[in-house]
Design an enzyme around this catalytic site. Structure first.
Site: not given
Ligand code: HPA
Length: 245
Positions: A21, A25, A44, A88, A91, A206, A219
């Site tokens: 995402g 990363r 962007r 993909r 998380s 989470d 993470r």
């Protein structure tokens, strides 16, 4: 020629693209794991890179947050740049106590409260499923690596901040879902519509019923374990899609 949202030239993307995402990363994966990574787009600040992993040409590009964002990038990558396989790497929030922090989920299918797949499918229910061979290969690679993974369905929510969330979570658990996130159903819909293949691998960041979450250091390490799996999958797919010398 560039698209509205991607400034790369034709041929700049590999057949196989890993998609986190967060665009930073994407840069981290490219710089840490790819040989000779080259930035191919930054419109962007949604960064995309192409390099090599184990001698296979692979790209990595951010997809942003939510189904509208991933749908734009996935569609343009497939339609304009000829990308064949999208993986993909994201998380998710685990919905069950036993879906533990750091677990990696192979998202076989995704339910959603988004209408995007109904818009494509004459308002009928579209089965948003992973490509079977990608999912199978991911499970085989995980087994070979001795890396535990869970395979099952997830829910792609349009709202991160959701009203009546307890009721939704209880229903998702009752219907067998492992986790909640915000993109997979859109990605699988785009892949079907555009004739490409897709899979999502999700690290549990989470645990919602237990109210636990990973620290940012944790993470990173759990993300790295998932990326190792995703890169091996991408390299195998790159060899299969376009046999390399
Ligand atoms: N909801 C939606 N997406 C997420 C969550 C969540 O709780 N955790 C990680 N991605």
């Amino acid at each position: 020629m560039a698209t509205i949202h991607i400034s790369a030239e034709p041929g700049d993307f590999a057949d196989v693209v890993l998609m986190p995402g967060d665009p930073l990363r994407a840069r981290y994966i490219a710089e840490r794991y790819l040989e000779q990574p080259r930035e191919v787009t930054a419109v962007r600040n949604m960064l995309g890179f192409t390099g090599h992993y184990q001698g296979k040409r692979i790209s990595v590009m951010g997809h942003g947050m939510g189904i509208p964002s991933i749908s734009i990038y996935a569609t343009e990558l497939i339609r304009h740049y000829g990308v064949r396989v999208l993986i993909r790497v994201g998380s998710c929030g685990g919905l069950r106590p036993e879906v533990e922090l750091k677990d990696v989920i192979v998202a076989l299918a995704a339910g959603t409260d988004s209408r995007v797949n109904r818009l494509r499918f004459l308002d009928n229910d579209f089965p948003a499923v992973a490509d079977f061979n990608l999912a199978r290969r991911a499970m085989e690679i995980a087994e070979r690596r001795g890396q535990p993974v869970r395979a099952g369905s997830v829910f792609s929510a349009d709202l991160f901040y959701m009203p009546d969330v307890e009721r939704l979570h209880a229903t998702l658990v009752r219907m067998g879902m492992l986790a909640i996130e915000m993109e997979v159903a859109g990605l699988y819909g785009v892949a079907a519509e555009q004739g490409a293949r897709a899979l999502a691998l999700l690290a549990v960041a989470d645990n919602l019923p237990l109210g636990r979450e990973l620290s940012s250091a944790e993470r990173e390490t759990s993300f790295d374990a998932m990326i190792g799996l995703a890169l091996e999958l991408a390299a195998e797919e790159a060899a299969a899609v376009a046999p390399q010398p």
